[in-house]
Design a protein around this motif. Structure first.
Motif, short mmCIF file in Angstrom:
data_model
loop_
_atom_site.label_atom_id
_atom_site.label_comp_id
_atom_site.label_asym_id
_atom_site.label_seq_id
_atom_site.Cartn_x
_atom_site.Cartn_y
_atom_site.Cartn_z
N ALA A 8 0.80 -1.22 0.00
CA ALA A 8 0.00 0.00 0.00
C ALA A 8 0.84 1.28 0.00
O ALA A 8 0.54 2.21 -0.77
N PRO A 9 1.90 1.40 0.82
CA PRO A 9 2.67 2.65 0.82
C PRO A 9 3.37 2.95 -0.50
O PRO A 9 3.73 4.11 -0.77
N HIS A 10 3.56 1.93 -1.32
CA HIS A 10 4.32 2.11 -2.57
C HIS A 10 3.42 2.39 -3.78
O HIS A 10 3.93 2.77 -4.84
N LEU A 11 2.11 2.22 -3.62
CA LEU A 11 1.20 2.39 -4.76
C LEU A 11 1.18 3.81 -5.33
O LEU A 11 1.18 3.97 -6.56
N PRO A 12 1.17 4.86 -4.49
CA PRO A 12 1.19 6.21 -5.08
C PRO A 12 2.39 6.43 -5.99
O PRO A 12 2.27 7.06 -7.05
N GLU A 27 -4.20 5.97 -18.50
CA GLU A 27 -3.50 4.77 -18.93
C GLU A 27 -2.55 4.26 -17.85
O GLU A 27 -2.46 3.05 -17.60
N GLY A 28 -1.86 5.17 -17.20
CA GLY A 28 -0.94 4.76 -16.15
C GLY A 28 -1.65 4.07 -15.02
O GLY A 28 -1.23 3.00 -14.54
N ASP A 29 -2.77 4.65 -14.57
CA ASP A 29 -3.52 4.05 -13.47
C ASP A 29 -4.13 2.71 -13.86
O ASP A 29 -4.29 1.82 -13.03
N GLN A 30 -4.47 2.56 -15.14
CA GLN A 30 -4.98 1.27 -15.61
C GLN A 30 -3.92 0.18 -15.49
O GLN A 30 -4.23 -0.95 -15.09
N VAL A 50 12.65 -10.52 -2.77
CA VAL A 50 13.13 -9.14 -2.79
C VAL A 50 12.21 -8.26 -1.95
O VAL A 50 11.16 -8.68 -1.48
N ASP A 51 12.63 -7.00 -1.76
CA ASP A 51 11.82 -6.02 -1.06
C ASP A 51 10.45 -5.88 -1.74
O ASP A 51 10.36 -5.96 -2.97
N PRO A 52 9.36 -5.70 -0.96
CA PRO A 52 8.02 -5.60 -1.56
C PRO A 52 7.91 -4.55 -2.66
O PRO A 52 7.22 -4.76 -3.65
N ARG A 53 8.60 -3.40 -2.49
CA ARG A 53 8.55 -2.36 -3.53
C ARG A 53 9.16 -2.87 -4.82
O ARG A 53 8.61 -2.64 -5.91
N LEU A 54 10.28 -3.55 -4.73
CA LEU A 54 10.90 -4.12 -5.93
C LEU A 54 9.98 -5.15 -6.57
O LEU A 54 9.83 -5.18 -7.80
N GLY A 55 9.37 -5.98 -5.75
CA GLY A 55 8.46 -6.99 -6.29
C GLY A 55 7.27 -6.37 -6.99
O GLY A 55 6.81 -6.85 -8.03
N LEU A 56 6.76 -5.26 -6.43
CA LEU A 56 5.62 -4.57 -7.02
C LEU A 56 5.99 -4.00 -8.38
O LEU A 56 5.26 -4.18 -9.37
N TYR A 57 7.11 -3.30 -8.46
CA TYR A 57 7.55 -2.71 -9.73
C TYR A 57 7.92 -3.80 -10.74
O TYR A 57 7.68 -3.63 -11.94
N ARG A 58 8.46 -4.91 -10.27
CA ARG A 58 8.81 -6.01 -11.18
C ARG A 58 7.54 -6.59 -11.80
O ARG A 58 7.51 -6.87 -13.01
N THR A 221 5.43 19.08 -5.51
CA THR A 221 4.76 19.09 -4.21
C THR A 221 5.57 18.33 -3.16
O THR A 221 6.29 17.39 -3.50
N ALA A 222 5.42 18.75 -1.93
CA ALA A 222 6.06 18.02 -0.82
C ALA A 222 5.20 16.86 -0.36
O ALA A 222 5.65 16.04 0.44
N PHE A 223 3.97 16.77 -0.87
CA PHE A 223 3.04 15.71 -0.45
C PHE A 223 2.47 14.99 -1.67
O PHE A 223 1.28 15.12 -1.99
N PRO A 224 3.30 14.23 -2.38
CA PRO A 224 2.85 13.59 -3.62
C PRO A 224 1.71 12.60 -3.43
O PRO A 224 0.89 12.42 -4.33
N GLU A 225 1.65 11.95 -2.26
CA GLU A 225 0.61 10.94 -2.04
C GLU A 225 -0.79 11.52 -2.21
O GLU A 225 -1.72 10.81 -2.63
#
Length: 268
Positions: A8-12, A27-30, A50-58, A221-225
């Protein structure tokens, strides 16, 4: 902690990458949704080593890579009109070199991590990034307007823009000033802070500008989320404060890449 809670923290930030990669929030959000659907459908296939963020992007990269040839192959085989559409879409695909640049410069992955994500060697990633930077040097020069109320940040952005070979039409610090400057001297790109000096909004300033003419926009922005929820119309290109020069450079080049490749979409 469940896999969903880990991701969840990596989705934004995956949305930020996907939007920059496709040049479109929709398209990106799709692609991000497709990534999540794939993980839910087969959680046992999610990379656990691997780290969850890496797994998500992979997982995202695998879906992105597998979807492109099929989409264009089918379209180009069905007639001249569809072939033209396919070629237009093909022009919007960020090549592997730009993927490597975005992963390292915008998303902050190491060369080794980026190599894992795109299934290449670290040396190949370094060459791909170098190739992307060479392409940036050859990119058509543009005229950039900056909307930023903090003088030091505005000066830094102006220097980055000029170092890339672009001209700066001016710096605005309020919504009204930004709209007036844009109408007076139309820019080819806008860099816009979210919160401005008089408590006005850079988002509202951009909406006013886009109601008059189309122009690619990069928000800062300082608050991208808050602007990467996927729940409403949101920016396609977004830079996080404090930013690195390489991040701004990658974002500018990517926004102009799509602006040159396609006719800009009408403002929502």
């Amino acid at each position: 902690m469940s896999l969903g809670q880990q991701l969840a923290p990596h989705l934004p930030f995956l949305r930020r990458y996907a939007r920059a990669l496709t040049g479109s929030q929709t398209e990106g959000d799709q692609y991000v949704r497709a990534t999540l659907e794939a993980i839910v459908a087969a959680p046992e296939e999610f990379p656990r080593e691997v780290d969850p963020r890496l797994g998500l992007y992979r997982t995202f990269q695998a879906i992105w890579a597998s979807s492109q040839p099929e989409a264009f192959g089918a379209a180009s085989a069905s007639g001249t009109e569809n072939e033209a559409i396919a070629q237009a879409r093909l022009a919007r695909i960020a090549p592997l070199s730009r993927q490597a640049l975005l992963l390292t410069a915008m998303e902050g992955f190491t060369t080794e991590d980026a190599a894992y994500l795109i299934e290449a060697s670290p040396d190949e990633v370094e060459e791909l990034v170098a190739e992307a930077l060479r392409e940036i040097e050859q990119q058509t020069r543009s005229r950039v307007m900056i909307i930023e109320d903090e003088p030091l940040i505005a000066m830094d952005l102006e220097q980055i823009v000029r170092d890339l070979g672009h001209d700066v039409t001016g710096v605005a610090v309020t919504r009204d000033e930004a709209v007036a400057l844009a109408m007076q001297d139309r820019p080819g790109l806008v860099l816009a802070d979210i919160q401005l000096a008089d408590d006005s909004s850079g988002i509202d300033a951009v909406k006013d500008i886009l109601s008059e003419f189309n122009v690619p926009v990069i928000f800062i922005t300082a608050f991208p989320e808050r602007l990467l929820t996927g729940e409403r119309p949101e920016p396609t290109f977004l830079i996080t404060k404090p930013f690195q020069r390489s991040t701004v450079k990658a974002a500018i080049s990517q926004a102009l890449f799509f602006d040159e490749a396609t006719v800009p979409e009408a403002a929502a």
